[in-house]
Design a protein around this motif. Structure first.
Motif, PDB file in Angstrom:
ATOM      1  N   THR A 198       0.735  -1.144  -0.091  1.00  0.00           N
ATOM      2  CA  THR A 198       0.171  -0.089   0.128  1.00  0.00           C
ATOM      3  C   THR A 198       0.729   1.317   0.090  1.00  0.00           C
ATOM      4  OG1 THR A 198      -0.160  -0.143   2.513  1.00  0.00           O
ATOM      5  CG2 THR A 198      -1.895  -1.117   1.305  1.00  0.00           C
ATOM      6  N   LYS A 251      -3.224  -4.876  -8.556  1.00  0.00           N
ATOM      7  CA  LYS A 251      -3.910  -3.953  -7.454  1.00  0.00           C
ATOM      8  C   LYS A 251      -5.456  -3.957  -7.805  1.00  0.00           C
ATOM      9  CE  LYS A 251      -0.226  -0.630  -7.166  1.00  0.00           C
ATOM     10  NZ  LYS A 251       0.518   0.701  -7.672  1.00  0.00           N
ATOM     11  N   LEU A 260      -6.737  -7.426   0.202  1.00  0.00           N
ATOM     12  CA  LEU A 260      -6.071  -6.310   0.970  1.00  0.00           C
ATOM     13  C   LEU A 260      -6.734  -5.854   2.240  1.00  0.00           C
ATOM     14  CD1 LEU A 260      -3.307  -5.134   0.609  1.00  0.00           C
ATOM     15  CD2 LEU A 260      -4.263  -3.345  -0.804  1.00  0.00           C
TER      16      LEU A 260
END
Ligand code: FPP
Ligand code: MG
Length: 299
Positions: A198, A251, A260
């Motif tokens: 991140t 992502k 995530l």
């Protein structure tokens, strides 16, 4: 004198005993970092000659392990500064690690027997954890259990032993503090693994999203692999320098699958478990603050 300064002074004194100027020169080149383990020990055991010595011993073992780790990982930076292996050589980094580590053990041998046992035993765990970490980068690991055992040994075990030993020094319930330390350490490593994804490279002091390229399948990637349909495609990106299209695919999938966010939630859950084990202790507020400081970092 500020307490952490007292720890640094104690480390200096422990190395001064070697009577070898180069050892002190190298010590000056190390950046101390957040000294999380010392903060934890001092919160639990308070300020005393014994607690400062315990902090110094633990920080020296931790620094030694990083000096060896930077050689193993071929890292040129540590905490945003050039590493000792980059500034001098691999040999110097290993030898200085050995000096720090053996001086710590000599001091440890003069401390409470139970503290000496737990701290020294943990260094074997650290070493096995490091070996597991390296071995787990050989092939794509899909086992969460293996990941958890590895981060427990590599990172959480020393934090667990620090909390346990601090409690022993002042006669507190050491099992409760050990459990707090273990879960704090697990959450800490998970968050480190999440920040690799991140945060940008400037904040990290090393390239971002490096773990996967280096073969580390950390918790977000374990969840992603479990949830994504294109498992073979994800595997084909493993240990590869990724182009922007591939990076974006990862992502996007992190978002789509919630891999995530759920990793962050898992780290938070373990953090809460840590807090639960000491919630009735008189210094629990300070220990909750340590946990919050660590978990509420910028994701
Ligand atoms: C960093 O992990 C490494 C560790 C926390 C432990 C390393 C342990 C050893 C080398 C064995 C113990 C040796 C002695 C002499 C005490 P990382 O590479 O995931 O983290 P990083 O990004 O900070 O390098
Ligand atoms: Mg490393």
């Amino acid at each position: 004198m500020e307490v952490l300064e007292q720890v640094k002074k104690k480390i200096y004194e422990f190395i001064e005993v070697c009577n070898y100027p180069k050892a002190l020169e190298l010590l000056e080149k190390l950046s101390t970092g957040k000294m999380l383990r010392s903060k934890l020990i001092l919160k639990i055991a308070g300020l005393s000659e014994d607690s400062i010595k315990l902090c110094a011993v633990v920080e020296m073992i931790h620094a030694a392990s990083l000096l060896h780790d930077d050689v193993i990982d071929e890292a040129d930076t540590r905490r945003g500064k050039p590493s000792i292996n980059a500034l001098y050589s691999d040999k110097t980094s290993i030898m200085f690690g050995d000096i720090l580590y053996s001086r710590a053990f000599t001091e440890l041998s003069q401390m409470d027997k139970r503290v000496a046992y737990h701290i020294s035993n943990t260094v074997t765990e650290l070493s096995i954890g490091e070996m597991m970490d390296v071995d787990l980068t050989l092939t794509f690991n899909t086992s969460y259990d293996k990941y958890l055992t590895m981060i427990y040994k590599k990172t959480a075990s020393l934090i667990e032993a620090s909390a346990r030993s601090a409690a022993i020094l002042v006669g507190l319930d050491s099992e409760k503090y050990a459990l707090y330390g273990k879960n704090l350490g697990l959450a800490f490593q998970m968050i480190d693994d999440i920040l690799d994804i991140t945060q940008d490279s400037e904040t990290l002091g090393k390239p971002a999203m490096l773990d996967f390229v280096e073969g580390k399948v950390t918790i977000p990637y374990l969840y992603l692999y479990e949830r994504v349909e294109e498992k073979d495609y994800l595997k084909s990106l493993y240990k590869k320098e990724l182009n922007s299209e591939e990076l974006n695919w990862i992502k996007t999938k992190f978002k789509e699958t919630n891999a995530l966010n759920d990793s962050i939630n898992e780290a938070r859950k373990i953090g809460l478990e840590a807090i639960n084990s000491i919630k009735d202790e008189k210094n629990s507020k300070d220990l909750v603050d340590i946990m919050k400081d660590m978990i509420e970092r910028e994701f």
